[in-house]
Design a protein around this motif. Sequence first.
Motif, short mmCIF file in Angstrom:
data_model
loop_
_atom_site.label_atom_id
_atom_site.label_comp_id
_atom_site.label_asym_id
_atom_site.label_seq_id
_atom_site.Cartn_x
_atom_site.Cartn_y
_atom_site.Cartn_z
N PRO A 121 0.82 -1.22 0.00
CA PRO A 121 0.00 0.00 0.00
C PRO A 121 0.85 1.26 0.00
O PRO A 121 0.48 2.26 -0.64
CB PRO A 121 -0.82 -0.14 1.28
CG PRO A 121 -0.91 -1.61 1.52
CD PRO A 121 0.41 -2.16 1.05
N ASP A 122 1.98 1.26 0.68
CA ASP A 122 2.85 2.44 0.73
C ASP A 122 3.36 2.79 -0.66
O ASP A 122 3.40 3.97 -1.05
CB ASP A 122 4.03 2.17 1.68
CG ASP A 122 4.96 3.36 1.78
OD1 ASP A 122 4.50 4.45 2.18
OD2 ASP A 122 6.15 3.21 1.45
N GLY A 162 0.02 -14.86 2.83
CA GLY A 162 -0.10 -14.31 4.18
C GLY A 162 0.01 -12.81 4.21
O GLY A 162 -0.73 -12.13 4.94
N ASP A 163 0.90 -12.24 3.38
CA ASP A 163 1.05 -10.78 3.31
C ASP A 163 -0.19 -10.13 2.70
O ASP A 163 -0.62 -9.05 3.14
CB ASP A 163 2.27 -10.42 2.47
CG ASP A 163 3.58 -10.83 3.13
OD1 ASP A 163 3.72 -10.60 4.34
OD2 ASP A 163 4.43 -11.41 2.44
N VAL A 164 -0.77 -10.78 1.69
CA VAL A 164 -1.99 -10.24 1.06
C VAL A 164 -3.14 -10.26 2.06
O VAL A 164 -3.88 -9.28 2.20
CB VAL A 164 -2.34 -11.03 -0.21
CG1 VAL A 164 -3.70 -10.61 -0.75
CG2 VAL A 164 -1.25 -10.84 -1.27
N ARG A 165 -3.27 -11.36 2.77
CA ARG A 165 -4.36 -11.49 3.74
C ARG A 165 -4.22 -10.47 4.86
O ARG A 165 -5.21 -9.93 5.36
CB ARG A 165 -4.38 -12.91 4.30
CG ARG A 165 -5.54 -13.23 5.22
CD ARG A 165 -5.65 -14.73 5.42
NE ARG A 165 -4.35 -15.35 5.65
CZ ARG A 165 -4.13 -16.65 5.53
NH1 ARG A 165 -5.09 -17.46 5.16
NH2 ARG A 165 -2.93 -17.14 5.77
N ALA A 166 -2.98 -10.16 5.26
CA ALA A 166 -2.73 -9.21 6.34
C ALA A 166 -2.74 -7.76 5.86
O ALA A 166 -2.64 -6.84 6.68
CB ALA A 166 -1.39 -9.52 7.01
N GLY A 167 -2.84 -7.54 4.54
CA GLY A 167 -2.86 -6.18 4.02
C GLY A 167 -1.50 -5.57 3.78
O GLY A 167 -1.40 -4.39 3.43
N ARG A 168 -0.43 -6.37 3.96
CA ARG A 168 0.91 -5.83 3.72
C ARG A 168 1.23 -5.72 2.24
O ARG A 168 2.05 -4.91 1.83
CB ARG A 168 1.96 -6.73 4.41
CG ARG A 168 1.90 -6.70 5.93
CD ARG A 168 3.03 -7.51 6.54
NE ARG A 168 2.87 -8.94 6.28
CZ ARG A 168 2.26 -9.79 7.10
NH1 ARG A 168 1.72 -9.34 8.23
NH2 ARG A 168 2.18 -11.07 6.81
N LEU A 169 0.57 -6.54 1.44
CA LEU A 169 0.71 -6.48 -0.01
C LEU A 169 -0.68 -6.51 -0.66
O LEU A 169 -1.63 -7.07 -0.08
CB LEU A 169 1.54 -7.67 -0.54
CG LEU A 169 3.04 -7.69 -0.21
CD1 LEU A 169 3.66 -8.98 -0.72
CD2 LEU A 169 3.76 -6.48 -0.82
N LYS A 170 -0.76 -5.93 -1.84
CA LYS A 170 -2.01 -5.95 -2.60
C LYS A 170 -1.74 -6.56 -3.97
O LYS A 170 -0.74 -6.23 -4.62
CB LYS A 170 -2.55 -4.53 -2.77
CG LYS A 170 -3.86 -4.48 -3.55
CD LYS A 170 -4.36 -3.04 -3.70
CE LYS A 170 -5.63 -3.00 -4.52
NZ LYS A 170 -6.14 -1.61 -4.70
N VAL A 171 -2.62 -7.47 -4.40
CA VAL A 171 -2.48 -8.09 -5.72
C VAL A 171 -2.89 -7.10 -6.80
O VAL A 171 -3.94 -6.45 -6.71
CB VAL A 171 -3.32 -9.37 -5.82
CG1 VAL A 171 -3.27 -9.95 -7.24
CG2 VAL A 171 -2.84 -10.41 -4.82
N LEU A 172 -2.06 -6.97 -7.83
CA LEU A 172 -2.33 -6.07 -8.96
C LEU A 172 -2.69 -6.89 -10.20
O LEU A 172 -2.23 -8.02 -10.38
CB LEU A 172 -1.10 -5.22 -9.24
CG LEU A 172 -0.54 -4.42 -8.04
CD1 LEU A 172 0.73 -3.69 -8.45
CD2 LEU A 172 -1.58 -3.44 -7.51
#
Length: 305
Positions: A170-171, A248-258
């Motif tokens: 997100p950043d 795990g990162d996607v589920r936690a919101g640390r990464l977003k799938v594009l």
Amino acid sequence: MLRFDDLQLFVRTAELGNLSAAARHLDISPAVASAGLKRLELQLQVRLFSRSTRSLRLTPEGELFLGHARLALQSLEDGRQQLAGSKVGISGLLQLSAPSDFGRNTLLPWLDEFQQVHPQLQLRLLLGDRVADLFREPVDIALRYGAPEDSSLVALPVAAANRRVLCAAPDYLQRHTAPETIEALAEHNCLLYMLAGRGHDRWSFSDGKREQHISVKGDRVSDDADVVRRWAVSGAGLVYKSWLDVAGDVRAGRLKVLLPEWRGEPAPLNLICAHRAQLSKPVLLLREFVQTRCTELLAHAPWPH
């Protein structure tokens, strides 16, 4: 329905060449043995033995059926042994090699859970993206993405449907416009993974009808897949990684799938060993355990199914 005891009697009679001897071996009377053999022949509607006053030999039909009967009895015995073995805990040392990112961030908590179920089992875990030499290094099995280059190795599928996905933190997306097309990736800082001295800088996608390939570039390259993932989470750029690594990162919101409408290239996860003799009970149980956990992650995969 063919009876187990009739099949057992038939196989034993064929091996001993004598119905009375087979009856003694199975601890039944000759009359019960004779009735069982007749019952089997009646159900199969063939004569299994040619009988005379002094000899008993298989007919051609009996020869043909003998192999099937032996296989059926062996299959039942194998099942019995597996059920008996499932009641006993597994123990000993299991030496496992796994990719750095998948091993640290996905597999590690699964192994903790696996050892809680099997507390007598010892694990030796080797993490790294270089393919382990299963013939020389102290490793029983390896979890690896893709099929092994050495065709003599045994490979069992663990997550055959796994794919790569395009992600960003997100950043990063607050500072840069999210790409809306594959071509737009050329305008972004792409974080690259390097294996055997070669950077993975050509990313491939498919929409089910056509494929697109694009050469990308960025200011960071590493031969450690976990480092590349960490750079992405910190907002340094786009990353193209196995779904199992970043779920795990996607589920936690640390990464977003594009660009979720595009499928990334396949990244099947396999369990690899040097010989089938290494597929011990602990190995097969671990494979089943990891396969189940991977299936749960793949159920939430972002690509079109």
